[in-house]
Scaffold this motif. Structure first.
Motif, PDB file in Angstrom:
ATOM      1  N   ASP A  35       7.018  -2.562   1.548  1.00 22.24           N
ATOM      2  CA  ASP A  35       6.781  -4.050   1.110  1.00 22.24           C
ATOM      3  C   ASP A  35       5.346  -4.145   0.159  1.00 22.24           C
ATOM      4  OD1 ASP A  35       8.663  -5.440   3.309  1.00 22.24           O
ATOM      5  OD2 ASP A  35       8.003  -3.810   3.940  1.00 22.24           O
ATOM      6  N   TRP A  36       4.366  -3.477   0.676  1.00 24.34           N
ATOM      7  CA  TRP A  36       3.233  -3.269  -0.169  1.00 24.34           C
ATOM      8  C   TRP A  36       3.433  -3.037  -1.685  1.00 24.34           C
ATOM      9  CZ3 TRP A  36      -0.135  -1.502   4.744  1.00 24.34           C
ATOM     10  CH2 TRP A  36      -0.172  -2.468   5.600  1.00 24.34           C
ATOM     11  N   MET A  37       3.920  -1.625  -1.514  1.00 27.32           N
ATOM     12  CA  MET A  37       4.272  -1.036  -2.862  1.00 27.32           C
ATOM     13  C   MET A  37       5.196  -1.891  -3.787  1.00 27.32           C
ATOM     14  SD  MET A  37       4.316   3.235  -2.247  1.00 27.32           S
ATOM     15  CE  MET A  37       5.582   3.007  -0.737  1.00 27.32           C
ATOM     16  N   GLY A  38       5.927  -2.400  -3.013  1.00 30.73           N
ATOM     17  CA  GLY A  38       6.926  -3.593  -3.757  1.00 30.73           C
ATOM     18  C   GLY A  38       6.077  -4.692  -4.409  1.00 30.73           C
ATOM     19  N   MET A  39       5.002  -4.800  -3.924  1.00 28.30           N
ATOM     20  CA  MET A  39       4.068  -6.032  -4.490  1.00 28.30           C
ATOM     21  C   MET A  39       3.168  -5.497  -5.657  1.00 28.30           C
ATOM     22  SD  MET A  39       2.744  -7.812  -0.738  1.00 28.30           S
ATOM     23  CE  MET A  39       1.278  -8.506  -1.609  1.00 28.30           C
ATOM     24  N   ALA A  40       2.411  -4.297  -5.257  1.00 29.68           N
ATOM     25  CA  ALA A  40       1.646  -3.833  -6.142  1.00 29.68           C
ATOM     26  C   ALA A  40       1.583  -2.563  -6.687  1.00 29.68           C
ATOM     27  CB  ALA A  40       0.215  -4.022  -5.495  1.00 29.68           C
ATOM     28  N   GLY A  41       2.696  -1.724  -6.067  1.00 30.87           N
ATOM     29  CA  GLY A  41       2.614  -0.302  -6.662  1.00 30.87           C
ATOM     30  C   GLY A  41       1.641   0.647  -5.780  1.00 30.87           C
ATOM     31  N   PRO A  42       1.892   1.672  -5.711  1.00 29.43           N
ATOM     32  CA  PRO A  42       1.020   2.635  -4.682  1.00 29.43           C
ATOM     33  C   PRO A  42      -0.632   2.577  -4.988  1.00 29.43           C
ATOM     34  CG  PRO A  42       2.935   3.770  -5.305  1.00 29.43           C
ATOM     35  CD  PRO A  42       3.003   2.839  -6.209  1.00 29.43           C
ATOM     36  N   LEU A  43      -0.734   2.867  -6.232  1.00 28.36           N
ATOM     37  CA  LEU A  43      -2.348   2.914  -6.647  1.00 28.36           C
ATOM     38  C   LEU A  43      -2.673   1.437  -6.532  1.00 28.36           C
ATOM     39  CD1 LEU A  43      -4.686   4.425  -7.627  1.00 28.36           C
ATOM     40  CD2 LEU A  43      -4.008   4.150  -9.937  1.00 28.36           C
ATOM     41  N   GLY A  44      -1.866   0.152  -6.831  1.00 28.27           N
ATOM     42  CA  GLY A  44      -2.265  -1.174  -6.576  1.00 28.27           C
ATOM     43  C   GLY A  44      -2.714  -1.271  -5.174  1.00 28.27           C
ATOM     44  N   VAL A  45      -1.848  -1.035  -4.272  1.00 24.20           N
ATOM     45  CA  VAL A  45      -2.202  -1.039  -2.781  1.00 24.20           C
ATOM     46  C   VAL A  45      -3.458  -0.322  -2.465  1.00 24.20           C
ATOM     47  CG1 VAL A  45      -1.299  -0.773  -0.647  1.00 24.20           C
ATOM     48  CG2 VAL A  45       0.475  -1.247  -2.234  1.00 24.20           C
ATOM     49  N   ILE A  46      -3.584   0.918  -2.818  1.00 25.06           N
ATOM     50  CA  ILE A  46      -4.839   1.614  -2.635  1.00 25.06           C
ATOM     51  C   ILE A  46      -6.039   1.090  -2.974  1.00 25.06           C
ATOM     52  CG2 ILE A  46      -5.955   3.808  -2.595  1.00 25.06           C
ATOM     53  CD1 ILE A  46      -3.167   5.298  -2.601  1.00 25.06           C
ATOM     54  N   ILE A  47      -6.034   0.724  -4.385  1.00 23.82           N
ATOM     55  CA  ILE A  47      -7.176   0.105  -4.829  1.00 23.82           C
ATOM     56  C   ILE A  47      -7.656  -1.246  -4.090  1.00 23.82           C
ATOM     57  CG2 ILE A  47      -8.295  -0.905  -6.790  1.00 23.82           C
ATOM     58  CD1 ILE A  47      -6.621   1.173  -8.341  1.00 23.82           C
ATOM     59  N   GLY A  48      -6.444  -2.068  -3.835  1.00 20.83           N
ATOM     60  CA  GLY A  48      -6.529  -3.383  -3.250  1.00 20.83           C
ATOM     61  C   GLY A  48      -7.137  -3.243  -1.892  1.00 20.83           C
ATOM     62  N   TYR A  49      -6.710  -2.104  -1.185  1.00 23.12           N
ATOM     63  CA  TYR A  49      -7.267  -2.116   0.176  1.00 23.12           C
ATOM     64  C   TYR A  49      -8.544  -1.678   0.470  1.00 23.12           C
ATOM     65  CZ  TYR A  49      -3.329  -3.635   2.907  1.00 23.12           C
ATOM     66  OH  TYR A  49      -2.199  -4.356   3.422  1.00 23.12           O
TER      67      TYR A  49
END
Length: 507
Positions: A35-49
């Motif tokens: 679900d998170w990757m659908g929101m932001a993509g893998p790198l977007g999720v990692i950077i965001g967190y």
């Protein structure tokens, strides 16, 4: 003034770390990666967190200051009373109670989700009705309610038992994450190419990252359990900040590892498009079959257990503190005659959350999204009160004469205020990446309405309590103003400030 009940000091440092880390990870790290990757993509999720972890550490610094000054149960409720008075305390405590109870309920529903995926023939028994597209079964209700009852009695049996159990659950969680990640990295079908594109191609990279940063208060909410348990530390409160930092760094690393381990197993956009009920489970099952799902299920189970246990601790301590303050009935401030735990608060939390499984997971998610706003409000109160504890310089003109000169700590607290305010705006400003959905706003208005009704029924009695008496109820022995420089005395040196937080009540 009547006798004030106090909790025993039984929590060891590694147990407190486990309460914070385990509550921060919970079920989400294993259920929501797709679900998170659908929101932001893998790198977007990692950077965001990772950005979220750094911001939460800044906020955590404010908590560290306050825990040292006020090592009592109640956390943000106590801090808002200390800095801003009784009515702000009620407002903060009301929203925080909802946030904590929602997370207890959601962890129980995550257990039902795990059961649906692994043992559907057992859990998906006795279809009752459908709410917001979610089919509610008698089997999942029984499973979720059983977990709520079991962990309630575990917490009633003693703080030492719940603290030790939390540490064991965390060890199991970390072990499961390590084994699962190694297995996914070594599988022949796993490939870093599956992580492409690194960001959601349908939205700007910055917007993707901010969408994840917006949910950081919810993702890392576990560190807020540390101040709730401060009265029970068997170590000096100054260690609390280092425990918060370590817990947040461990949580951020765990989120990142699970995202990568999930993403390399299958092209993440395909997983999103497939619309799996449990995306991570489907990816692991495609790689290792039922054995892989069993390992993932074990890690998820440990995450659920740490969330249930940790937030039972926090919710009951918050209710205990509000009971001592006479906001709630005085029975909430009573301790179990044998185990010396706030059993009424534990029973109340159990009773309130037992109804949650009947509403279905989708409806509960609306409440949890709204509860993120309540947690963010509590962060703001804590940071703002911490900011008011200190002065920029000895010559600062202020009516507040009992603050310490500590420009570095005041600056860090100011950054905490800005971070928490930013989290709040990401949730409430229309068009922002984390803007709450319409059902969440409806749930929020309902909770505000209930709070207004409850406050009006308690207002007369709450208002009539003299300030010094209420100080005693809420702050206990920490209500006294110690080491406050008198106007006629020399100014306090910066060196002495850095080693002490024994400051008095903000005036």
């Amino acid at each position: 003034m009547e006798q004030r009940e106090q909790l025993a000091k039984t929590l060891k440092p590694h147990w407190v770390w486990a309460i914070a880390f385990g509550s921060a990870i919970g079920w989400g790290a294993f259920v929501l990666p797709v679900d998170w990757m659908g929101m932001a993509g893998p790198l977007g999720v990692i950077i965001g967190y990772l950005i979220g972890a750094l911001l939460m550490i800044i906020i955590g610094a404010c908590y560290g200051y306050l825990i040292q000054r006020l090592p009592v149960s109640g956390g943000e409720f106590v801090y808002s009373y200390f800095g801003l008075g009784r009515y702000h305390a009620f407002f903060c405590g009301w929203f925080l109670t909802l946030g904590y109870m929602s997370i207890v309920a959601l962890n129980a529903s995550a257990l039902a989700l795990l059961g649906k995926f692994i043992f559907p023939s057992i859990v998906e028994v006795g279809h009752l009705y459908t709410i917001a597209g979610w089919k509610v079964y008698a089997g999942e209700i029984i499973l979720a309610c059983s977990a709520l009852v079991i962990f309630a009695f575990l917490n009633i049996r003693g703080t030492s038992l719940s603290g030790f159990s939390q540490f064991i659950f965390c060890i199991g969680l970390v072990g499961g994450v390590i084994l699962l990640s190694i297995a996914m990295f070594l599988h022949p079908s796993s490939s870093p190419a599956n992580l492409q594109p690194l960001f959601n191609p349908g939205r700007p990279a910055i917007a993707s990252i901010l969408a994840i940063v917006a949910i950081a208060p919810w993702a890392y909410v576990g560190f807020g359990n540390i101040p709730q348990a401060a009265e029970e530390f068997d170590f000096h409160p100054r260690k609390s900040f280092s425990l918060i930092v370590i817990a947040m760094l461990c949580a951020g690393l765990t989120y990142s590892i699970v995202i990568i381990a999930t993403g390399i197993g299958m092209p993440w956009m395909s997983a999103v498009d497939a619309g799996y009920v449990w995306g991570t489970g489907a990816i692991v099952e495609s790689a290792y079959g039922k054995m892989g799902v069993a390992l993932l299920g074990f890690a998820l189970l440990m995450g659920i257990f740490t969330g249930l246990n940790g937030f039972y601790v926090s919710t009951s301590r918050l209710l205990f503190a509000m009971g001592r303050a006479k906001i709630l009935p005085k029975s909430f401030a009573k301790l179990h005659p044998k185990h010396k735990t706030p059993h009424i608060g534990i029973f109340f939390t159990m009773a309130a959350t037992l109804s949650a499984p009947f509403f279905g997971r989708e409806a509960l998610l609306w409440v949890v999204d709204m509860a993120a706003l309540g947690v963010t409000i509590a962060y703001f109160y804590a940071c703002f009160v911490a900011y008011r504890l200190f002065k920029w310089s000895e010559h600062e003109n202020s009516r507040t004469d009992n603050r310490l000169v500590a420009p570095g700590k005041k600056l860090l607290s100011l950054l905490g205020v800005i971070c928490s305010a930013s989290f709040f705006l990401l949730l409430v400003v229309p068009g922002s990446p984390g803007f709450l959905s319409k059902p969440s706003w409806i749930a929020l208005l309902v909770w505000i309405g209930l709070g207004a009704i409850f406050f009006l029924t308690r207002f007369k009695g709450y208002k009539s309590i003299p300030d010094d008496v209420l100080d005693g109820y809420i702050l206990g022995e920490h209500r006294t103003q110690e080491n406050i420089p008198e106007p006629s005395k020399p100014a306090v040196s910066a060196a002495s400030i850095s080693s002490s937080l024994d400051i008095g009540r903000i005036k």
